[in-house]
Design an enzyme around this catalytic site. Structure first.
Site, short mmCIF file in Angstrom:
data_model
loop_
_atom_site.label_atom_id
_atom_site.label_comp_id
_atom_site.label_asym_id
_atom_site.label_seq_id
_atom_site.Cartn_x
_atom_site.Cartn_y
_atom_site.Cartn_z
N SER A 103 -7.16 -57.36 -13.44
CA SER A 103 -6.46 -58.56 -13.29
C SER A 103 -6.93 -59.97 -13.74
O SER A 103 -8.36 -59.80 -13.58
CB SER A 103 -6.45 -58.78 -11.45
N TYR A 125 -1.93 -64.17 -16.18
CA TYR A 125 -1.16 -65.26 -15.78
C TYR A 125 -1.36 -66.28 -16.58
O TYR A 125 -2.42 -66.59 -17.23
CB TYR A 125 -1.57 -65.82 -14.05
N THR A 151 2.21 -61.02 -16.54
CA THR A 151 2.92 -61.16 -15.25
C THR A 151 3.86 -62.22 -15.23
O THR A 151 3.51 -63.35 -15.29
CB THR A 151 2.13 -61.15 -14.04
N LYS A 214 5.34 -57.60 -17.26
CA LYS A 214 5.34 -57.16 -15.98
C LYS A 214 6.25 -57.76 -15.05
O LYS A 214 6.08 -59.16 -14.98
CB LYS A 214 4.00 -56.67 -15.41
N HIS A 238 6.30 -57.18 -8.00
CA HIS A 238 5.28 -57.55 -7.82
C HIS A 238 4.82 -56.96 -6.11
O HIS A 238 4.18 -57.61 -5.25
CB HIS A 238 5.03 -59.07 -7.42
#
Length: 344
Positions: A103, A125, A151, A214, A238
């Site tokens: 992440s 992100y 994402t 994603k 999510h």
């Protein structure tokens, strides 16, 4: 059942606010619940009299050979679950022969996690500070990431049903800022609400890496992602943490697989809890699944060894399920494994 026992043990070990942060979903948590239920609605049609004395679960994905089609999904701030945080997650994933998607909100530095990992991808992100995003993906590429995972379903953070009162997490500035060097204001690390399909190619150019997207739940979005250079798609809502009422990933997967026609690998996450669910996902056309909360529970209860056990147990359950279905290898899995839906 391993997952239920692990979840119960994690609930006992973790502060309530931390458990709720990991376990909770948005809104009334209807999508969170439906993710798991949707897999169970799919019935299996096993074959008989096939030689399943040896079952092979290995798979290759974007150049990485893995022990099974089960990957570790990106989840934030593993220091909340265990003192060794993402270092333990990376180690356990490597020892299980799987692949970690790290992440952007890791509580340990990219370079430190990379030193403990096997094959890994970096989840992205696009932040309000685009320079911060560019620096992160370039660091990830330099540290050995094999792909980026953008994402795409988080222009804003979904409002969670749990923790409506006390939402403060025991997260230090050091953990929060682990990969945000030079950040002058926390707000700049919020997700940018103006992310578009053009960011796919931009991320690839900045990093030199393939980009998977994603958060895709529609065929038209999937095709647009591929048109703009995506190397893969991850069907995801999510984990039920964004738009509550969104369809379950098991229900969204067939439309996207059909529309993309093998132009790029399609993966899926959300509610996968057993080898039966893995088989169902593969039968619907997914190349692999990603596991989120079960890995966090393994980390919370056993550190690196707990993560490894979760992944190895699911790999063994997948092999056992394949054998019971009369299948000796992943390439033999097709849509015929699933029964037609029950009449309403």
């Amino acid at each position: 059942m391993l997952y239920e026992a692990l979840e119960a043990q994690a609930r006992e070990r973790l502060p309530q606010v931390v458990f709720d942060y990991f376990a909770g979903g948005s809104g009334e948590e209807s999508t969170l619940a439906d993710n798991t239920a949707a897999w169970a609605r799919l019935r299996l049609r096993p074959r008989v009299l096939r030689d399943v004395s040896s079952v092979d679960t290995t798979t290759e994905l974007l150049g990485s050979t893995l022990s099974s089609p089960v990957l570790v999904a990106p989840t934030a701030f593993h220091s909340l679950a265990h003192p060794d945080a993402e270092l333990a997650t990376a180690q356990g994933t490597r020892e299980a022969g799987s692949l970690l998607v790290l992440s952007s909100r890791s509580s340990r530095r990219i370079e430190d996690v990379a030193s403990h990992a096997g094959p890994w991808w970096f989840q992205v992100y696009v932040f309000r500070d685009r320079g911060l995003t560019r620096a992160l993906v370039q660091r990830a590429a330099a540290a050995g990431a094999r792909a980026l995972v953008l994402t795409a379903d988080t222009p804003y953070v979904g409002r969670k049903r749990r923790n409506r009162g006390d939402t403060s997490l025991p997260l230090s500035d050091e953990d929060f800022l682990a990969n945000l060097e030079g950040l002058t204001h926390r707000a700049l690390a919020e997700q940018a609400p103006d992310v578009t399909f053009a960011d796919i190619s931009r991320l690839s150019e900045d990093s030199g890496l393939p980009v998977l997207v994603k958060g895709v739940l529609r065929a038209d979005d999937a095709l647009e992602c591929l048109h703009h250079g995506a190397s893969g798609l991850i069907v995801s809502n999510h984990g039920g943490r964004q738009l509550d009422g969104a369809l379950a990933t098991a229900d969204a997967l067939p439309e996207i697989v059909s529309a993309t026609e093998d132009r790029a690998p399609v993966l899926v996450d959300g509610g996968v809890r057993s080898g039966r669910d893995v088989l169902r996902a593969l039968a619907l056309g997914a190349r692999a699944v990603l596991l989120g909360r079960p890995v966090l529970w393994g980390l919370a209860t056993g550190g690196a060894a707990g993560v490894r056990q979760v992944l190895e147990t699911l790999r063994e359950d997948t092999a056992h399920t394949l054998a019971l279905a009369g299948l000796s290898r992943l390439s033999a899995v097709g849509p015929d494994v699933l029964a037609p839906p029950r009449a309403p």
